[in-house]
Write a protein that holds these residues in place. Structure first.
Motif, PDB file in Angstrom:
ATOM      1  N   THR A 106       0.847  -1.192   0.000  1.00  0.00           N
ATOM      2  CA  THR A 106       0.000   0.000   0.000  1.00  0.00           C
ATOM      3  C   THR A 106       0.883   1.242   0.000  1.00  0.00           C
ATOM      4  O   THR A 106       2.093   1.173   0.242  1.00  0.00           O
ATOM      5  CB  THR A 106      -0.928   0.037   1.233  1.00  0.00           C
ATOM      6  N   THR A 107       0.279   2.389  -0.279  1.00  0.00           N
ATOM      7  CA  THR A 107       0.980   3.675  -0.234  1.00  0.00           C
ATOM      8  C   THR A 107       0.624   4.367   1.072  1.00  0.00           C
ATOM      9  O   THR A 107      -0.554   4.529   1.401  1.00  0.00           O
ATOM     10  CB  THR A 107       0.567   4.563  -1.425  1.00  0.00           C
ATOM     11  N   LEU A 108       1.627   4.776   1.819  1.00  0.00           N
ATOM     12  CA  LEU A 108       1.405   5.391   3.124  1.00  0.00           C
ATOM     13  C   LEU A 108       1.455   6.911   3.084  1.00  0.00           C
ATOM     14  O   LEU A 108       0.892   7.572   3.969  1.00  0.00           O
ATOM     15  CB  LEU A 108       2.448   4.875   4.128  1.00  0.00           C
ATOM     16  N   PHE A 109       2.116   7.481   2.077  1.00  0.00           N
ATOM     17  CA  PHE A 109       2.260   8.929   1.984  1.00  0.00           C
ATOM     18  C   PHE A 109       1.950   9.412   0.576  1.00  0.00           C
ATOM     19  O   PHE A 109       2.269   8.734  -0.405  1.00  0.00           O
ATOM     20  CB  PHE A 109       3.691   9.378   2.331  1.00  0.00           C
ATOM     21  N   HIS A 110       1.301  10.579   0.505  1.00  0.00           N
ATOM     22  CA  HIS A 110       1.259  11.331  -0.744  1.00  0.00           C
ATOM     23  C   HIS A 110       2.481  12.240  -0.749  1.00  0.00           C
ATOM     24  O   HIS A 110       2.711  12.984   0.212  1.00  0.00           O
ATOM     25  CB  HIS A 110      -0.008  12.184  -0.839  1.00  0.00           C
ATOM     26  N   ARG A 111       3.287  12.192  -1.810  1.00  0.00           N
ATOM     27  CA  ARG A 111       4.480  13.033  -1.889  1.00  0.00           C
ATOM     28  C   ARG A 111       4.131  14.352  -2.569  1.00  0.00           C
ATOM     29  O   ARG A 111       3.598  14.379  -3.673  1.00  0.00           O
ATOM     30  CB  ARG A 111       5.583  12.338  -2.683  1.00  0.00           C
ATOM     31  N   HIS A 112       4.403  15.471  -1.888  1.00  0.00           N
ATOM     32  CA  HIS A 112       4.189  16.810  -2.434  1.00  0.00           C
ATOM     33  C   HIS A 112       5.476  17.615  -2.288  1.00  0.00           C
ATOM     34  O   HIS A 112       6.344  17.286  -1.468  1.00  0.00           O
ATOM     35  CB  HIS A 112       3.052  17.525  -1.706  1.00  0.00           C
ATOM     36  N   ALA A 113       5.555  18.688  -3.041  1.00  0.00           N
ATOM     37  CA  ALA A 113       6.750  19.538  -2.970  1.00  0.00           C
ATOM     38  C   ALA A 113       6.911  20.131  -1.574  1.00  0.00           C
ATOM     39  O   ALA A 113       8.020  20.382  -1.109  1.00  0.00           O
ATOM     40  CB  ALA A 113       6.652  20.659  -4.016  1.00  0.00           C
ATOM     41  N   ARG A 114       5.787  20.357  -0.888  1.00  0.00           N
ATOM     42  CA  ARG A 114       5.849  20.976   0.438  1.00  0.00           C
ATOM     43  C   ARG A 114       6.010  19.961   1.557  1.00  0.00           C
ATOM     44  O   ARG A 114       6.089  20.326   2.725  1.00  0.00           O
ATOM     45  CB  ARG A 114       4.588  21.812   0.680  1.00  0.00           C
ATOM     46  N   GLY A 115       6.040  18.688   1.232  1.00  0.00           N
ATOM     47  CA  GLY A 115       6.228  17.681   2.270  1.00  0.00           C
ATOM     48  C   GLY A 115       5.403  16.441   2.009  1.00  0.00           C
ATOM     49  O   GLY A 115       4.943  16.197   0.890  1.00  0.00           O
ATOM     50  N   LEU A 116       5.216  15.650   3.052  1.00  0.00           N
ATOM     51  CA  LEU A 116       4.504  14.389   2.946  1.00  0.00           C
ATOM     52  C   LEU A 116       3.163  14.469   3.668  1.00  0.00           C
ATOM     53  O   LEU A 116       3.079  15.023   4.769  1.00  0.00           O
ATOM     54  CB  LEU A 116       5.342  13.262   3.566  1.00  0.00           C
ATOM     55  N   ILE A 117       2.130  13.906   3.062  1.00  0.00           N
ATOM     56  CA  ILE A 117       0.796  13.857   3.657  1.00  0.00           C
ATOM     57  C   ILE A 117       0.372  12.405   3.736  1.00  0.00           C
ATOM     58  O   ILE A 117       0.506  11.650   2.771  1.00  0.00           O
ATOM     59  CB  ILE A 117      -0.219  14.666   2.829  1.00  0.00           C
ATOM     60  N   LEU A 118      -0.139  12.005   4.875  1.00  0.00           N
ATOM     61  CA  LEU A 118      -0.551  10.618   5.065  1.00  0.00           C
ATOM     62  C   LEU A 118      -1.746  10.274   4.186  1.00  0.00           C
ATOM     63  O   LEU A 118      -2.681  11.062   4.048  1.00  0.00           O
ATOM     64  CB  LEU A 118      -0.927  10.374   6.524  1.00  0.00           C
ATOM     65  N   THR A 119      -1.701   9.083   3.596  1.00  0.00           N
ATOM     66  CA  THR A 119      -2.882   8.555   2.918  1.00  0.00           C
ATOM     67  C   THR A 119      -3.838   8.022   3.985  1.00  0.00           C
ATOM     68  O   THR A 119      -3.522   8.009   5.186  1.00  0.00           O
ATOM     69  CB  THR A 119      -2.495   7.405   1.976  1.00  0.00           C
ATOM     70  N   GLU A 120      -5.015   7.578   3.557  1.00  0.00           N
ATOM     71  CA  GLU A 120      -5.958   7.003   4.519  1.00  0.00           C
ATOM     72  C   GLU A 120      -5.340   5.804   5.230  1.00  0.00           C
ATOM     73  O   GLU A 120      -5.476   5.634   6.448  1.00  0.00           O
ATOM     74  CB  GLU A 120      -7.242   6.591   3.801  1.00  0.00           C
ATOM     75  N   GLN A 121      -4.630   4.964   4.454  1.00  0.00           N
ATOM     76  CA  GLN A 121      -3.965   3.815   5.051  1.00  0.00           C
ATOM     77  C   GLN A 121      -2.836   4.248   5.995  1.00  0.00           C
ATOM     78  O   GLN A 121      -2.610   3.654   7.043  1.00  0.00           O
ATOM     79  CB  GLN A 121      -3.405   2.893   3.956  1.00  0.00           C
ATOM     80  N   GLY A 122      -2.145   5.326   5.591  1.00  0.00           N
ATOM     81  CA  GLY A 122      -1.084   5.853   6.440  1.00  0.00           C
ATOM     82  C   GLY A 122      -1.620   6.377   7.761  1.00  0.00           C
ATOM     83  O   GLY A 122      -0.998   6.211   8.817  1.00  0.00           O
ATOM     84  N   GLU A 123      -2.790   7.029   7.733  1.00  0.00           N
ATOM     85  CA  GLU A 123      -3.398   7.540   8.962  1.00  0.00           C
ATOM     86  C   GLU A 123      -3.762   6.406   9.906  1.00  0.00           C
ATOM     87  O   GLU A 123      -3.591   6.512  11.125  1.00  0.00           O
ATOM     88  CB  GLU A 123      -4.634   8.368   8.626  1.00  0.00           C
TER      89      GLU A 123
END
Length: 301
Positions: free
Chosen positions: A45-62
């Motif tokens: 699964t993917t745990l983080f959305h990668r953005h230029a400003r940082g990392l955001i948790l996916t639903e699974q990551g949360e």
């Protein structure tokens, strides 16, 4: 699951950045990235959305972060119990209570506790929000009502009433009200009825606000109310525990007061044998005994 990978994932989720997590863990950014990627692969699964400003948790990551947060708190509790197996009282103790009680009653008495236990590190969290003790948001709480959470050891310390007080200089200038209707000729200083506070205080303020008040000053905590009263701004609604440390305050309209507010000390069952908690509990109880004794002496004089 690999505990080390979970530890690194938790640090990244908490920091929101691979770089900051690496600094906290003393690892390179690439090493942290590899561990997170390996964890994602093992969970498929993917745990983080990668953005230029940082990392955001996916639903699974949360979902995983909630689990690792609970694990971290349990580990902190275990570490605290291990540390408390020593004979000496030392280390961090997180204490939560209301802004008014913490700043006006508790904090002025802490020098006596530090004198006895100089190696204590107290984190005093003053807010009206009720922190979750079983989830270890704090170690000890002093609350203005009996805690409803399960698995807590609780002890009733004392009872408080909200009453009306003014400074001698204010009363010399504006006169002493004799009946509640006289309050309309004075400035009332109180907490806003809609602000977070004990229900008894809010009810008393609402009753006073029904009078045809000429002027008011509302503050969001009792510390501010006290400062306004001491600076001769008007008649304030304040907790009666202030009379010990501010004996020059004059009680106004003695028949006007809130119902009794119980004050409880509480801590999690798992900290029953904590020497730091015991030291703080005994200190508060001794101060309460001294407080009650002084009140009795004042009543006799």
């Amino acid at each position: 699951m690999d505990w080390d990978k979970l530890r690194i994932f938790h640090a990244v989720a908490d920091a929101g950045s691979l770089t900051h997590a690496g600094e906290a863990l003393h690892l390179s950014q690439s090493a942290v990235s590899r561990q997170v990627r390996a964890l994602e692969e093992s969970l498929n699964t993917t745990l983080f959305h990668r953005h230029a400003r940082g990392l955001i948790l996916t639903e699974q990551g949360e979902l995983l972060f909630d689990a690792t947060s609970a694990m971290a708190k349990r580990l902190d509790a275990a570490a605290a119990r291990i540390r408390d197996s020593e004979d000496e009282v030392f280390g961090e103790l997180r204490v939560t209570t209301t802004t008014g009680f913490g700043s006006l009653w508790l904090a002025p008495r802490l020098p006596a506790l530090y004198e006895k236990y100089p190696d204590l590190k107290i984190d005093l969290m003053l807010e009206e929000r009720v922190l979750d003790l079983p989830m270890r948001e704090a170690d000890v709480a002093i609350r203005m009502k009996e805690p409803s959470q399960a698995d807590l050891i609780r002890k009733r310390l004392m009872a408080v009433r909200m009453q009306l007080y003014a400074s001698p200089r204010y009363l010399d200038k504006h006169g002493l009200p004799e009946v509640i209707e006289d309050i309309s000729a004075h400035r009332l200083i109180c907490q806003n009825p809609s602000s977070a506070q004990v229900g008894a205080g809010a009810t008393l303020v609402q009753e006073l606000m029904m009078q045809d008040l000429r002027s008011t000053l509302t503050v969001n905590n009792y510390f501010g109310v006290l400062q306004a009263v001491l600076n001769d701004l008007g008649i304030g609604v304040l907790p009666d525990y202030l009379t010990q440390d501010f004996p020059n305050l004059v009680r106004v309209l003695p028949e006007v007061e809130s119902v009794e507010v119980p004050v409880f000390l509480a801590y999690p069952e798992e900290l029953r044998h904590s020497k730091r908690v015991a030291a703080f509990r005994d200190f508060v109880q001794d101060e309460i005994i001294s407080y009650r004794k002084q009140l009795r002496e004042q009543a006799l004089n």
